[in-house]
Design a protein around this motif. Structure first.
Motif, PDB file in Angstrom:
ATOM      1  N   LEU A 193       0.838  -1.199   0.000  1.00  0.00           N
ATOM      2  CA  LEU A 193       0.000   0.000   0.000  1.00  0.00           C
ATOM      3  C   LEU A 193       0.879   1.258   0.000  1.00  0.00           C
ATOM      4  O   LEU A 193       0.590   2.227  -0.704  1.00  0.00           O
ATOM      5  CB  LEU A 193      -0.944  -0.007   1.208  1.00  0.00           C
ATOM      6  N   ARG A 194       1.950   1.247   0.781  1.00  0.00           N
ATOM      7  CA  ARG A 194       2.860   2.397   0.789  1.00  0.00           C
ATOM      8  C   ARG A 194       3.441   2.637  -0.601  1.00  0.00           C
ATOM      9  O   ARG A 194       3.532   3.778  -1.063  1.00  0.00           O
ATOM     10  CB  ARG A 194       3.990   2.180   1.792  1.00  0.00           C
ATOM     11  N   ARG A 195       3.809   1.554  -1.296  1.00  0.00           N
ATOM     12  CA  ARG A 195       4.335   1.700  -2.655  1.00  0.00           C
ATOM     13  C   ARG A 195       3.292   2.299  -3.575  1.00  0.00           C
ATOM     14  O   ARG A 195       3.579   3.197  -4.383  1.00  0.00           O
ATOM     15  CB  ARG A 195       4.798   0.341  -3.185  1.00  0.00           C
ATOM     16  N   GLN A 196       2.050   1.812  -3.466  1.00  0.00           N
ATOM     17  CA  GLN A 196       0.985   2.342  -4.312  1.00  0.00           C
ATOM     18  C   GLN A 196       0.742   3.831  -4.058  1.00  0.00           C
ATOM     19  O   GLN A 196       0.559   4.610  -4.999  1.00  0.00           O
ATOM     20  CB  GLN A 196      -0.313   1.570  -4.068  1.00  0.00           C
ATOM     21  N   VAL A 197       0.707   4.225  -2.782  1.00  0.00           N
ATOM     22  CA  VAL A 197       0.469   5.631  -2.447  1.00  0.00           C
ATOM     23  C   VAL A 197       1.631   6.503  -2.928  1.00  0.00           C
ATOM     24  O   VAL A 197       1.415   7.604  -3.458  1.00  0.00           O
ATOM     25  CB  VAL A 197       0.238   5.794  -0.930  1.00  0.00           C
ATOM     26  N   THR A 198       2.862   6.009  -2.784  1.00  0.00           N
ATOM     27  CA  THR A 198       4.020   6.767  -3.261  1.00  0.00           C
ATOM     28  C   THR A 198       3.958   6.944  -4.776  1.00  0.00           C
ATOM     29  O   THR A 198       4.163   8.054  -5.295  1.00  0.00           O
ATOM     30  CB  THR A 198       5.325   6.054  -2.855  1.00  0.00           C
ATOM     31  N   GLU A 223     -10.385   7.206  -8.110  1.00  0.00           N
ATOM     32  CA  GLU A 223     -10.271   6.179  -9.150  1.00  0.00           C
ATOM     33  C   GLU A 223      -9.223   5.138  -8.771  1.00  0.00           C
ATOM     34  O   GLU A 223      -9.423   3.941  -8.955  1.00  0.00           O
ATOM     35  CB  GLU A 223      -9.889   6.856 -10.469  1.00  0.00           C
ATOM     36  N   ARG A 224      -8.109   5.594  -8.214  1.00  0.00           N
ATOM     37  CA  ARG A 224      -7.019   4.685  -7.855  1.00  0.00           C
ATOM     38  C   ARG A 224      -7.305   3.920  -6.572  1.00  0.00           C
ATOM     39  O   ARG A 224      -6.942   2.754  -6.431  1.00  0.00           O
ATOM     40  CB  ARG A 224      -5.734   5.497  -7.702  1.00  0.00           C
ATOM     41  N   PHE A 225      -7.956   4.577  -5.612  1.00  0.00           N
ATOM     42  CA  PHE A 225      -8.230   3.964  -4.309  1.00  0.00           C
ATOM     43  C   PHE A 225      -9.720   4.071  -4.000  1.00  0.00           C
ATOM     44  O   PHE A 225     -10.137   4.864  -3.144  1.00  0.00           O
ATOM     45  CB  PHE A 225      -7.418   4.646  -3.195  1.00  0.00           C
ATOM     46  N   PRO A 226     -10.542   3.298  -4.695  1.00  0.00           N
ATOM     47  CA  PRO A 226     -11.989   3.393  -4.440  1.00  0.00           C
ATOM     48  C   PRO A 226     -12.332   2.958  -3.023  1.00  0.00           C
ATOM     49  O   PRO A 226     -11.691   2.070  -2.461  1.00  0.00           O
ATOM     50  CB  PRO A 226     -12.607   2.451  -5.481  1.00  0.00           C
ATOM     51  N   ALA A 227     -13.338   3.621  -2.484  1.00  0.00           N
ATOM     52  CA  ALA A 227     -13.776   3.270  -1.127  1.00  0.00           C
ATOM     53  C   ALA A 227     -14.381   1.880  -1.145  1.00  0.00           C
ATOM     54  O   ALA A 227     -15.088   1.513  -2.086  1.00  0.00           O
ATOM     55  CB  ALA A 227     -14.790   4.288  -0.634  1.00  0.00           C
ATOM     56  N   PRO A 228     -14.093   1.066  -0.123  1.00  0.00           N
ATOM     57  CA  PRO A 228     -14.711  -0.269  -0.083  1.00  0.00           C
ATOM     58  C   PRO A 228     -16.216  -0.135   0.082  1.00  0.00           C
ATOM     59  O   PRO A 228     -16.710   0.840   0.667  1.00  0.00           O
ATOM     60  CB  PRO A 228     -14.074  -0.923   1.142  1.00  0.00           C
ATOM     61  N   PRO A 229     -16.964  -1.092  -0.454  1.00  0.00           N
ATOM     62  CA  PRO A 229     -18.426  -1.002  -0.306  1.00  0.00           C
ATOM     63  C   PRO A 229     -18.824  -1.049   1.161  1.00  0.00           C
ATOM     64  O   PRO A 229     -18.227  -1.768   1.957  1.00  0.00           O
ATOM     65  CB  PRO A 229     -18.943  -2.227  -1.068  1.00  0.00           C
ATOM     66  N   ARG A 230     -19.812  -0.243   1.491  1.00  0.00           N
ATOM     67  CA  ARG A 230     -20.285  -0.218   2.869  1.00  0.00           C
ATOM     68  C   ARG A 230     -21.222  -1.376   3.132  1.00  0.00           C
ATOM     69  O   ARG A 230     -22.021  -1.748   2.283  1.00  0.00           O
ATOM     70  CB  ARG A 230     -21.029   1.086   3.155  1.00  0.00           C
ATOM     71  N   SER A 231     -21.105  -1.922   4.319  1.00  0.00           N
ATOM     72  CA  SER A 231     -22.041  -2.974   4.724  1.00  0.00           C
ATOM     73  C   SER A 231     -23.357  -2.314   5.060  1.00  0.00           C
ATOM     74  O   SER A 231     -23.391  -1.237   5.657  1.00  0.00           O
ATOM     75  CB  SER A 231     -21.527  -3.719   5.959  1.00  0.00           C
ATOM     76  N   PRO A 232     -24.459  -2.966   4.693  1.00  0.00           N
ATOM     77  CA  PRO A 232     -25.755  -2.375   5.055  1.00  0.00           C
ATOM     78  C   PRO A 232     -25.912  -2.333   6.565  1.00  0.00           C
ATOM     79  O   PRO A 232     -25.477  -3.232   7.279  1.00  0.00           O
ATOM     80  CB  PRO A 232     -26.780  -3.317   4.407  1.00  0.00           C
ATOM     81  N   ALA A 233     -26.515  -1.251   7.032  1.00  0.00           N
ATOM     82  CA  ALA A 233     -26.745  -1.123   8.466  1.00  0.00           C
ATOM     83  C   ALA A 233     -27.734  -2.186   8.907  1.00  0.00           C
ATOM     84  O   ALA A 233     -28.696  -2.487   8.195  1.00  0.00           O
ATOM     85  CB  ALA A 233     -27.281   0.274   8.786  1.00  0.00           C
TER      86      ALA A 233
END
Length: 197
Positions: free
Chosen positions: A150-155, A175-185
């Motif tokens: 992850l550090r390499r990707q962010v760099t 686009e590069r780091f999409p948010a993970p899908p949220r679990s339904p409440a």
């Protein structure tokens, strides 16, 4: 137990080297490949490991009593994820030929033909760890590798968006780091009344 820090375990075994075998053992250890080609790299739970040949004790001056070893010793140290028995079984399974080539130079080595004898040999020669501190005691090797990736990707991302305006930077980041899908409440059940209970 001082051998553990979080989920990590520190192991050290010292085994006396057979007379006349030190040079051959040292040559074998010196010839082992390093890095990703090392036989230790086959074991995906090792944070750190090394063998060293201890020829004698260092005399640090006149106030110290001079002490000498009766033989040279092979010292093996490693810290790894999880319990000791699982690690030693994995060592046998993934590095059997190398284990034989190394420890056959040591007194009393039973070989790898019988797993129980191999494990008992190394445990018999174990030195209890008196101080083991792990920088990330709950992080496994897989966790560390994932964090480094992850550090390499962010760099790489930061380098690629140098000079971008804030809106373009935000779009590129999502686009590069999409948010993970949220679990339904979880749904909240409606309170029951005595009539409906």
């Amino acid at each position: 137990m001082t051998n553990t820090s979080g989920q990590a375990y520190a192991f050290m075994a010292t085994t006396p080297i057979l007379p006349g075998r030190r040079a051959a053992l040292q040559d074998y250890l010196d010839g082992l490949p390093r890095g990703e080609d090392s036989p230790l790299a086959r074991m995906r739970t090792i944070h750190f490991a090394r063998w060293l040949v201890l020829r004698d004790l260092v005399h640090q001056g006149p106030s110290q009593r001079r002490d000498t070893l009766q033989s040279s010793y092979l010292v093996f140290v490693s810290n790894f994820d999880g319990p000791l028995d699982r690690f030693l079984a994995d060592l046998l399974a993934r590095m059997g030929p190398e284990a034989d080539a190394i420890w056959r130079n040591c007194v009393g080595y039973p070989g790898t033909e019988h797993a129980d004898a191999f494990i008992a040999y190394l445990k018999h020669n174990q030195i209890e760890t008196t101080a083991f501190l792990s920088a990330y005691p709950q992080a496994t090797v897989a966790d560390v590798r994932e964090a480094l990736d992850l550090r390499r990707q962010v760099t790489d991302f930061a380098i690629s968006v140098q000079g971008a305006d804030p809106a373009a930077l935000r779009r590129a980041f999502l686009e590069r780091f999409p948010a993970p899908p949220r679990s339904p409440a979880p749904s909240t059940p409606s309170p029951t009344t005595p009539e409906s209970a």
